[in-house]
Design a protein around this motif. Structure first.
Motif, PDB file in Angstrom:
ATOM      1  N   THR A 186     -30.758 -14.731  25.497  1.00  0.00           N
ATOM      2  CA  THR A 186     -31.235 -13.373  25.252  1.00  0.00           C
ATOM      3  C   THR A 186     -32.640 -13.432  24.656  1.00  0.00           C
ATOM      4  N   MET A 187     -33.270 -12.273  24.532  1.00  0.00           N
ATOM      5  CA  MET A 187     -34.595 -12.207  23.930  1.00  0.00           C
ATOM      6  C   MET A 187     -34.561 -12.680  22.481  1.00  0.00           C
ATOM      7  N   ASP A 188     -33.437 -12.487  21.816  1.00  0.00           N
ATOM      8  CA  ASP A 188     -33.326 -12.867  20.404  1.00  0.00           C
ATOM      9  C   ASP A 188     -33.176 -14.368  20.193  1.00  0.00           C
ATOM     10  N   PHE A 241     -36.635 -15.788  32.260  1.00  0.00           N
ATOM     11  CA  PHE A 241     -38.062 -15.466  32.219  1.00  0.00           C
ATOM     12  C   PHE A 241     -38.561 -14.861  33.524  1.00  0.00           C
ATOM     13  N   ARG A 242     -37.847 -15.053  34.607  1.00  0.00           N
ATOM     14  CA  ARG A 242     -38.206 -14.374  35.856  1.00  0.00           C
ATOM     15  C   ARG A 242     -38.271 -12.862  35.635  1.00  0.00           C
ATOM     16  N   LYS A 244     -42.957 -10.998  30.819  1.00  0.00           N
ATOM     17  CA  LYS A 244     -43.944 -10.043  30.306  1.00  0.00           C
ATOM     18  C   LYS A 244     -43.501  -9.467  28.961  1.00  0.00           C
ATOM     19  N   ALA A 245     -42.238  -9.098  28.858  1.00  0.00           N
ATOM     20  CA  ALA A 245     -41.730  -8.539  27.604  1.00  0.00           C
ATOM     21  C   ALA A 245     -41.778  -9.570  26.483  1.00  0.00           C
ATOM     22  N   PHE A 246     -41.486 -10.827  26.822  1.00  0.00           N
ATOM     23  CA  PHE A 246     -41.519 -11.886  25.805  1.00  0.00           C
ATOM     24  C   PHE A 246     -42.946 -12.116  25.311  1.00  0.00           C
ATOM     25  N   ASN A 256     -42.087 -12.723  19.306  1.00  0.00           N
ATOM     26  CA  ASN A 256     -41.455 -14.035  19.496  1.00  0.00           C
ATOM     27  C   ASN A 256     -42.443 -15.080  19.996  1.00  0.00           C
ATOM     28  N   LEU A 257     -43.394 -14.659  20.832  1.00  0.00           N
ATOM     29  CA  LEU A 257     -44.356 -15.606  21.390  1.00  0.00           C
ATOM     30  C   LEU A 257     -45.134 -16.315  20.294  1.00  0.00           C
TER      31      LEU A 257
END
Length: 329
Positions: free
Chosen positions: A125-127, A152-153, A157-159, A164-165
């Protein structure tokens, strides 16, 4: 006549050994972790783990005393590993999952490590993707790597736009960029934006990582206009000879039979020296064309080892000197 196999026997044996452990019968080893103690059987540990086999096959203090201590490992993690050895079962939770994987890997419980990784691969997940990146990189697990790529596909973009980046360490960021490979121009542009954002967040500390990060980008996918408007205009590129060299040599449709070299100031192109005509050419990425910059004196061109431009002046390194020449105006 071929022997018949009882498929229930392995399970029955595990259940019996687990019962002996739980009742502390015939136990000859004590596992100590934090404030917890578990009585176990040496032969079971040896059969299940190369780690314990090595420990008890030599003259170690653990082999002599029958006490194995793990002062830096939480008791619940050690207990989980022991329970797996005796039952082949494990409870899963995303809490402290990397600590469980680390312990199972240290204990050489490869099947348990694979179970943890399989669980992770189903729950990216994103978390938690930052943590998953680290696990996939350190333990080289293809199933988790594939799951992260799938994630990531749809979410790169959201990440990149999330906080988080910026918290990614360099090695994990490099690993992420390497996973996004041959996905097309949109993803390569996203990688560029991510690199610039990550480096400039802590510029003084991270600028030295820029070159390694840049080499993960496939420049051939980047649109020419994007290179003009974004890439070569950026300070990170203008201060990097190697980066500009790579850009120019990638986008040039026809490379001259000269030695291409990169200017160090306002790096929007390259210069190169034709030793036959003694002309120094400049290629501009903005205009996308070559032009004659200056002509070298007789006897200099054939001895050129290096050539750079700085503030409109060409500096030529020969075998024993550095010479400067103005442009033709």
């Amino acid at each position: 006549m071929a022997p018949k196999e009882c498929t229930l026997h392995p399970r029955s044996m595990l259940d019996s050994m687990n019962a002996l452990k739980n009742q502390e019968e015939f136990c000859d080893i004590t596992i100590v972790a934090s404030q917890d103690e578990v009585k176990v059987h040496k032969f079971v540990l040896i059969a299940a783990s190369e780690y314990f086999r090595a420990m008890f096959s030599s003259d170690t203090k653990e082999a002599k005393s029958g006490i194995v201590s793990f002062p830096d490992t939480p008791g619940d993690i050690v207990k989980q590993c022991i329970n797996f050895i005796y039952s082949g079962k494990a409870d899963f939770s995303l809490d402290c999952i990397t600590d469980f994987i680390k312990a199972s890997d240290i204990f050489c419980l490869h099947n348990l490590t694979d179970l943890y990784v399989e669980f992770l691969s189903e729950n990216v997940t994103m978390d938690n993707v930052e943590e998953m990146l680290s696990v996939a990189r350190v333990y080289h697990k293809e199933v988790l790597k594939t799951s992260i790529q799938i994630f990531f596909r749809d979410n790169l973009k959201a990440f990149i736009e999330s906080e988080n980046l910026q918290s990614l360490p360099k090695d994990d960021f490099l690993y992420l960029l390497s996973l996004v490979h041959n996905w097309g121009k949109e993803y390569e542009m996203l990688k560029w934006n991510a690199i610039v954002s990550w480096v400039k967040e802590e510029f003084c500390e991270r600028k030295y990582a820029f070159l390694d990060l840049f080499y993960t980008i496939d420049i051939s996918f980047l649109p020419r206009q994007f290179i003009k408007d974004h890439v070569i205009q950026d300070q990170l590129v203008s201060e990097s000879v190697e980066v500009m060299f790579k850009i120019c040599n990638t986008v040039l449709d026809e490379k001259p039979s000269k030695l291409p070299l990169v200017p160090t100031e306002k790096s929007t192109g390259i210069i190169s020296c034709d030793k036959g005509t003694k002309l120094v050419y400049r290629y501009s990425l903005i205009e996308e064309e070559w032009s004659v910059f200056t002509r070298l004196p007789e006897g200099i061109a054939t001895n050129v080892l290096d050539i750079v431009e700085y503030k409109g002046i060409v500096y030529v390194t020969t075998g024993n000197a550095i010479l400067s020449f103005n442009g033709m105006g």
